[in-house]
Write a protein that holds these residues in place. Structure first.
Motif, PDB file in Angstrom:
ATOM      1  N   ASP B 200      -5.831  -4.632  -4.326  1.00 18.88           N
ATOM      2  CA  ASP B 200      -4.683  -5.106  -3.543  1.00 18.88           C
ATOM      3  C   ASP B 200      -4.257  -6.513  -3.939  1.00 18.88           C
ATOM      4  O   ASP B 200      -3.070  -6.803  -4.025  1.00 18.88           O
ATOM      5  N   ASP B 221       0.530  -5.285  -3.262  1.00 20.75           N
ATOM      6  CA  ASP B 221       1.143  -4.590  -2.139  1.00 20.75           C
ATOM      7  C   ASP B 221       2.189  -5.518  -1.510  1.00 20.75           C
ATOM      8  O   ASP B 221       1.843  -6.549  -0.947  1.00 20.75           O
ATOM      9  N   GLU B 223       3.792  -5.492   1.145  1.00 16.04           N
ATOM     10  CA  GLU B 223       3.618  -5.781   2.571  1.00 16.04           C
ATOM     11  C   GLU B 223       2.661  -6.946   2.800  1.00 16.04           C
ATOM     12  O   GLU B 223       2.757  -7.656   3.790  1.00 16.04           O
ATOM     13  N   LEU B 224       1.709  -7.093   1.902  1.00 13.01           N
ATOM     14  CA  LEU B 224       0.747  -8.182   2.045  1.00 13.01           C
ATOM     15  C   LEU B 224       1.337  -9.521   1.621  1.00 13.01           C
ATOM     16  O   LEU B 224       0.856 -10.581   2.012  1.00 13.01           O
ATOM     17  N   THR B 226       4.124 -11.137   2.195  1.00 12.48           N
ATOM     18  CA  THR B 226       4.866 -11.990   3.131  1.00 12.48           C
ATOM     19  C   THR B 226       4.050 -13.180   3.618  1.00 12.48           C
ATOM     20  O   THR B 226       4.535 -14.303   3.714  1.00 12.48           O
TER      21      THR B 226
END
Lengths: 346, 346, 346, 346
Positions: B200, B221, B223-224, B226
């Motif tokens: 990740d 990823d 989403e991670l 941010t």
């Protein structure tokens, strides 16, 4: 009509590059191998030069950046259940994304101050909670020199605010990200307004004065120094190839380059302030004592001016901040003033 | 008789300096001004180059050092009440003075491993506490590639250990302080053993492979991603004059210099290993798959050899670690081998 | 001449003991054995009763004390790099010795408010830093109901301030250490001013309303609930013999005892306020809407009055706080008023 | 055939209720009002009784629960960059969901130990990292007495392990959640194995020995005591209505009830151990020195037995833990033994 924008920016002193002597020293440090984490000859030399600069044996530690230097310095000064008194506009309070609270696990006791300076009254008013278990216990004050508003504490002002802190048993941190500009402004030795007046730990800035990276943590009280290297490592602020920071700092100290550069930056701010003094729609909002000029502008002109040459708006309505640095040229100031004239009066 | 010591050291790859191309790029970056904290053209270019390297859009963040990159990466992966599974000999567990525990406010679940690799069984055995409120909840695994023992996970090994992690809903961090040495060793693309197998977040090392400072945090990823810049800032790991790091990294990526240098370092380790293979009193204790050679020495010879050319003792009795780097020369290896011969057999 | 001091104190509602029904329930809970940490029948019953009280399925967690409930609740709402907007006079800001900063590892964004209430304008003014990495990112607001000044948010006021929070994507915590006094004051259901208006997590106070110890954390959003038990355990706020807290809470909820007691406390505050309204040297400084009366007194009378019957001075000059509770008797109020008359006018 | 299950459980000593004398004292404490947070007469009395118990002036602080007492105690002993040496099976390491790491912001240095005791050798082996900045610095040891395995350190064992700790300058914490069982087992004064052998801070358990809630933190070194109340408050471990905890503790100390109850619990464990000694399929795995019996059972019988009367499996294969308490009756033990016989041999 607008001229071409200036070649340097007034957005921040950290937008400038590296001064030639400093870069040359960094390159020269790249000779052979050095055991990491400070066990190298260049770092040893710097430590000796710092002792000379302060006229006494001090403990010199090198960290990556300003926030890192500050959080390590503050950790060395307080117990986990104590807080740090500072102004609301201080860098540690507004510009470090909560890093001090995270590293300290405690509160910044942030006080309103019109000129970004702590005063004896501000400090004294916080001391009545000492000994009351429900309240965060003030354990240290943090003063910024020169301040985030471009003002400079006089030696006398520091003496009185530190006396107020000492009366409550508090320790003293100085955030000297722009300590060079303060020294240049006051015209006295850096020792005169740090160790001589009771500062315990100083964050000695390098980056904003022409280094690529690197800040020094100068610890004046030997008892406090023991913990610092561990705090650095645990706080991810112990550079491995430290020689490259040491070499840059030594280049700054050599022939007082750090002061020469800071004097120049301060002079450029003064030139800029003088230049806007005659523009009636521009009001200077803070005494110009270091390398910052704070002004209010007609609201409609702000974004136009920013589009031409970038800078930041500040806390008060229509207030903006202009910073100068070692790299700012007189011609940049003159060009910038032309732009201000053109847009504000245009 | 002992020869003059080698010109480079086998103590650590971070004792080497900066490789010429990297230093040249750092110097070249010193042109004009750049808005700080990553809003500069060189950083933008590097981000694009990283996308190319990984064959997909990744989020690239730049931090000061290895510990800083690791603690930011790990914070992005777990909740505060979760822990990170790692090996007992991992850098995050033994060489960062508790920084991970401090930044995470949680536990490293450190497991014994003879070759510094996590295995599916090691991971799976930790998952039975999931859902039991009294126990730290495993939230991520951290694998080091190449490992602290100089071994390299095969792609297959990573697949199986990550599958075990995913079976428990765990995230995956790779500490790639020496990711270049792993890529050079495996002979495959770096994507093949990172994003392609389910990593990740990757700490992508620069310092140990010829940069003055700087590590990248590669987030696969979106989403991670941010949270990462805030975590960087709050963790004092957001460099202001970022362009100087970006320029160094771009120099490494150009013409695969990062791999060329890592291949060289690995080859030097192999040469060293081959050289000691014939000395009966020296036992190699780990497969030599990257740029480290671990050996046991006759106890009386260790300090003599260290006095001649410095290196560190390691965890097992009479075990020492020798590291090579881009700067290690064949002549250094041969000289060092002469010294080993002379002292061990002398 | 001064009468004998009142039999209860106006210093704080936590100086009162345990109400008879609550104590009886605690004693009755001491039957047989129960698996610890909440896996007992009494806790199961309480959870069901809380669902009934709020008219929907809520997640009920039980913590030791008010500070503990608050820090667990706040941790469930924000990311580590986010801060919590609150008033400067809020309990979390001034009366918890920095516990929120320590548990959150982040900043309380504490705003001045004359009546201890957040307003939409106060909240909205903080949202312009969203997305700017240098500044702590507001992640939640915390409103206290009834407030630390004894005022009560109307349902409408809560709706507007929560709307402002939601506009920025912020979560909402309510510190309900005195939620019973608010419910009694507003005369509506507790759901009407919590889950119905968008509160995400409520600290539901028990101690100040007649329990020996114990506070509930009511989580309205099921997605947030997963983390709470882990946060409780890691924050040392997961009681082992939980049944004794559950039994006390159930006793409070039975026949609306919690409201009966709060109405009484509020009525006693009103009686006290009415009684001092006629004393010209005593000025009431806050609307008396719950169980607190704030007044200014002639400075020379404060310590005399405290020596006779203890209470605390407050933030403004010559301001003091008087609290009532379920245990305050009318005769106590009348006696106290006699004392105030005698000393202030004496 | 299986009898009806026992009326008490062997799952944990915290599944028992409150002993009658303790409950009576809690009820009796509910008289009039008391200023909160420890400024009450009952707490003052307890402090005096603790001085008597330890034969010297000690500092007594009261916390909510065991984890809370431990994290406050440990915080008082180490610097943020130091770690705590403990065994891998210690409660602080495995049963507190990472609370120590969170509150300390540092590492537990957890060592394997077959009997849950630290030894001088285990401690000494950790001291070679002292002074090396990369490694967490051991700052304290934490010993559990009686241990999590139901074993008890002899006075001599404590003396030698504490001597090893002192040799490295480390502080000493004792987790005495079951200190009463240890005192009952050793047959000496509690002072003999705490302050007399060099323990700095003791977590003195109340809950597992018949209180509803409440643990004492006994600080033997006055210099350490200053910080504790602040650490309690900041750690959300300062009970407001403290008198109810003090009253319970005083009831325990009166007529040595704490020892009477602990002796009984220990005797019940011995009875249970004696009873299983004759069952060949049940192997006792730890010396039975306090109130725990650890055995291995035939794997197929474990869940059957748990379904009849609950208890927990433990770390080793087929190992289970049975705890006794003040509430365990001889008849419970005999019934439980019948059940074990029936299921294991059935």
């Amino acid at each position: 009509m607008l001229p071409a924008p200036p070649k340097t920016t007034f957005a921040s002193d950290n937008a400038s590059g590296v001064s030639p002597e400093v870069l040359e020293a960094l390159v020269a440090a790249n000779e052979g191998y050095s055991i990491a984490y400070g066990a190298d000859g260049l770092t040893e030399e710097l430590r000796s030069e710092m002792n000379t600069l302060f006229g006494k044996e001090v403990s010199t530690f090198l960290a990556w950046g300003g926030t890192g230097a500050n959080v390590v310095a503050l950790q060395s000064l307080i117990q986990p259940w104590q807080g740090v008194i500072c102004t609301q506009s201080s860098h540690i309070n507004v510009d470090e994304c909560g890093a001090p609270e995270r590293f300290l696990g405690s509160k910044l006791i942030d006080l309103p101050s019109p000129d970004a300076k702590l005063t004896p009254d501000l400090v004294t008013a916080q001391l009545d909670v000492l000994g009351v278990v429900h309240h965060v216990q003030p354990g240290a004050i943090s003063v910024t020199q020169s301040t985030e508003y471009g003002t400079v504490y006089s030696v006398k002002e520091l003496q009185t605010v530190i006396a107020a802190a000492h009366a409550g048993g508090l320790r003293v941190h100085m955030d000297g990200a722009r300590v060079a500009n303060a020294a240049a402004s006051l015209g006295c030795s850096v020792a005169d307004f740090t160790c001589a007046v009771g500062v315990d730990v100083l964050s000695f800035g390098g980056t904003k004065n022409g280094m690529a990276y690197g800040e020094a943590i100068i610890v004046f009280d030997p008892e406090l120094a023991t913990a610092v290297e561990y705090l650095q490592k645990q706080s991810a602020q112990l550079p491995s190839k430290m020689r490259y920071i040491s070499a840059q700092f030594s280049a700054l100290l050599k022939n007082d380059l750090w002061l020469v550069q800071a004097r120049h930056a301060n002079a450029m701010a003064q030139l800029l302030a003088d230049g806007v003094a005659g523009i009636s729609k521009v009001q200077i909002t803070q005494p110009v004592q270091a390398n910052a000029v704070f002004v209010t502008l007609p609201p409609e002109s702000i974004s136009k001016l920013q589009a031409w040459s970038p800078f930041y708006t500040w806390e008060r309505e229509n207030e903006v901040r202009w910073m100068t640095s070692f790299a700012t040229q007189e011609s940049d100031v003159r060009t910038f003033l032309e732009g201000v004239h053109a847009i504000v009066n245009g």
